[in-house]
Enzyme design. Structure first.
Site, short mmCIF file in Angstrom:
data_model
loop_
_atom_site.label_atom_id
_atom_site.label_comp_id
_atom_site.label_asym_id
_atom_site.label_seq_id
_atom_site.Cartn_x
_atom_site.Cartn_y
_atom_site.Cartn_z
CG HIS A 1 3.14 0.61 -5.34
ND1 HIS A 1 3.39 1.68 -4.52
CD2 HIS A 1 3.67 -0.47 -4.71
CE1 HIS A 1 4.03 1.28 -3.44
NE2 HIS A 1 4.22 -0.02 -3.53
CG LEU B 1 -1.05 1.52 -3.83
CD1 LEU B 1 -2.23 1.08 -4.69
CD2 LEU B 1 0.00 0.42 -3.76
N GLY C 1 0.80 -1.21 0.00
CA GLY C 1 0.00 0.00 0.00
C GLY C 1 0.84 1.27 0.00
CD GLN D 1 7.10 -7.90 3.75
OE1 GLN D 1 6.29 -8.64 3.22
NE2 GLN D 1 7.77 -6.98 3.06
P1 AMP Z 1 5.97 -2.59 -1.61
O1 AMP Z 1 4.63 -1.98 -1.49
O2 AMP Z 1 7.10 -1.67 -1.24
O3 AMP Z 1 6.07 -3.94 -0.95
O4 AMP Z 1 6.18 -2.87 -3.17
C1 AMP Z 1 5.27 -3.61 -3.90
C2 AMP Z 1 5.82 -3.86 -5.27
O5 AMP Z 1 6.06 -2.62 -5.92
C3 AMP Z 1 7.16 -4.62 -5.25
O6 AMP Z 1 7.18 -5.56 -6.31
C4 AMP Z 1 8.16 -3.51 -5.47
O7 AMP Z 1 9.36 -3.95 -6.06
C5 AMP Z 1 7.38 -2.61 -6.42
N1 AMP Z 1 7.94 -1.25 -6.38
C6 AMP Z 1 8.11 -0.44 -5.30
N2 AMP Z 1 8.71 0.71 -5.65
C7 AMP Z 1 8.95 0.61 -6.97
C8 AMP Z 1 9.58 1.47 -7.93
N3 AMP Z 1 10.08 2.65 -7.60
N4 AMP Z 1 9.66 1.04 -9.21
C9 AMP Z 1 9.16 -0.18 -9.59
N5 AMP Z 1 8.57 -1.02 -8.73
C10 AMP Z 1 8.47 -0.64 -7.45
#
Ligand code: AMP
Length: 284
Positions: free
Chosen positions: A36, A32, A30, A60
């Protein structure tokens, strides 16, 4: 459609699968942002149905980390997902995922433990057990949603490599789609944790991506000696930074490189204003 219950998600997925629709899953915690968003857009393009999970996964987080203060913005997240054309936002409670007493209770006992060789380095070194929590929750999400495709960002490259290995080792019938890192125009990799930074901190954080871009341009100019490439760190990171690691590793095995080549990924973890920031760059 915002759903909180596993049984409701299952029912919807069952109906879709009956008519042969392809399902994409975008797992998130989240808060977002455009990073995301790029994953969700890709899923909506590629799949007939898209599920975005929004779940701050307690198992985690390590003791002392930011589980309690992690930003939670479900209303805005739901709107963004709807605007992008996602079909389900799945936002379970920790109790829905792990039982009332989760962690260290009899309600939840089975973990997916990825290979030590992949988790005893980089982020896994300081975040002991983190990737067990990631693999366990992603496995649960795969079982709940049964997606044809699952979308992950290269921003969390070690996580992506570990999840690909999990899917391969456990014969999970899902195709992992790797998505490029989304950056601010300044170069800063987008992250939900950037919200913790002050304006000054954000400015200081720019040095991280600048350092990585500089290493890549040195490599492109013919320097492949890792000691020489690493030494550039000192001209980018001043005492506003607490570097945790800067490492050159193989894109598949995560083994340490002795000489930089096209299979090398440069990984960095650094603290600015005590906010832990990670980034990486592929030299190919
Ligand atoms: P998180 O909400 O941080 O667990 O991220 C969820 C997904 O979004 C994961 O697959 C992350 O690698 C991806 N994600 C987060 N930040 C970025 C970004 N700046 N560029 C591309 N993917 C991202």
């Amino acid at each position: 459609m915002l759903l909180h219950k596993i049984s409701d998600v299952r029912e919807q997925i069952k109906a879709w699968k009956k008519t042969g629709l392809t399902v994409g899953l975008v797992p998130t915690m989240g808060a977002l942002h455009d990073g995301h968003k790029s994953l969700i857009k890709k899923s909506v393009e590629k799949c007939e149905k898209t599920v975005v999970s929004v779940f701050v996964n307690p198992i985690q987080f390590c003791p002392g980390e930011d589980l309690d203060k992690y930003p939670r913005t479900l209303e805005a997240d739901e709107k963004l997902c709807n605007d992008l054309g996602a079909d389900i936002v799945f936002a379970p409670s920790p109790a829905e995922m792990y039982g009332e007493g989760h962690i260290l209770s009899n309600d939840f006992l089975t973990y997916v433990i990825p290979p030590f060789f992949y988790t005893n380095k980089l982020c896994g070194k300081s975040r002991v057990g983190h990737f067990d929590g990631v693999c366990t929750v992603v496995n649960k999400l795969f079982n709940i949603v049964q997606p044809d495709f699952a979308f992950f960002g290269k921003k969390d490259m070690q996580q992506l490599i570990i999840l690909k290995k999990m899917v391969l080792d456990l014969n999970i019938p899902v195709q992992i789609v790797e998505c490029p890192i989304v950056r601010e125009p300044s170069g800063l990799a987008l992250s939900s944790r950037n919200k913790y930074l002050s304006e000054e901190g954000k400015k200081n954080a720019l040095a991280i991506s600048r350092l990585l871009f500089n290493i890549k341009s040195c490599y492109n100019n013919g320097i492949n000696d890792i000691k020489a490439l690493s030494e550039t760190v000192y001209s980018f990171l001043d005492n506003n930074h607490a570097l945790e690691y800067l490492e050159f590793r193989d894109r598949n095995s995560l083994e340490e490189k002795t000489v930089a080549d096209n299979d090398t990924i440069v990984f960095i973890a650094d603290r600015v204003e005590n906010v832990r920031l990670i980034d990486n760059i592929e030299l190919s």
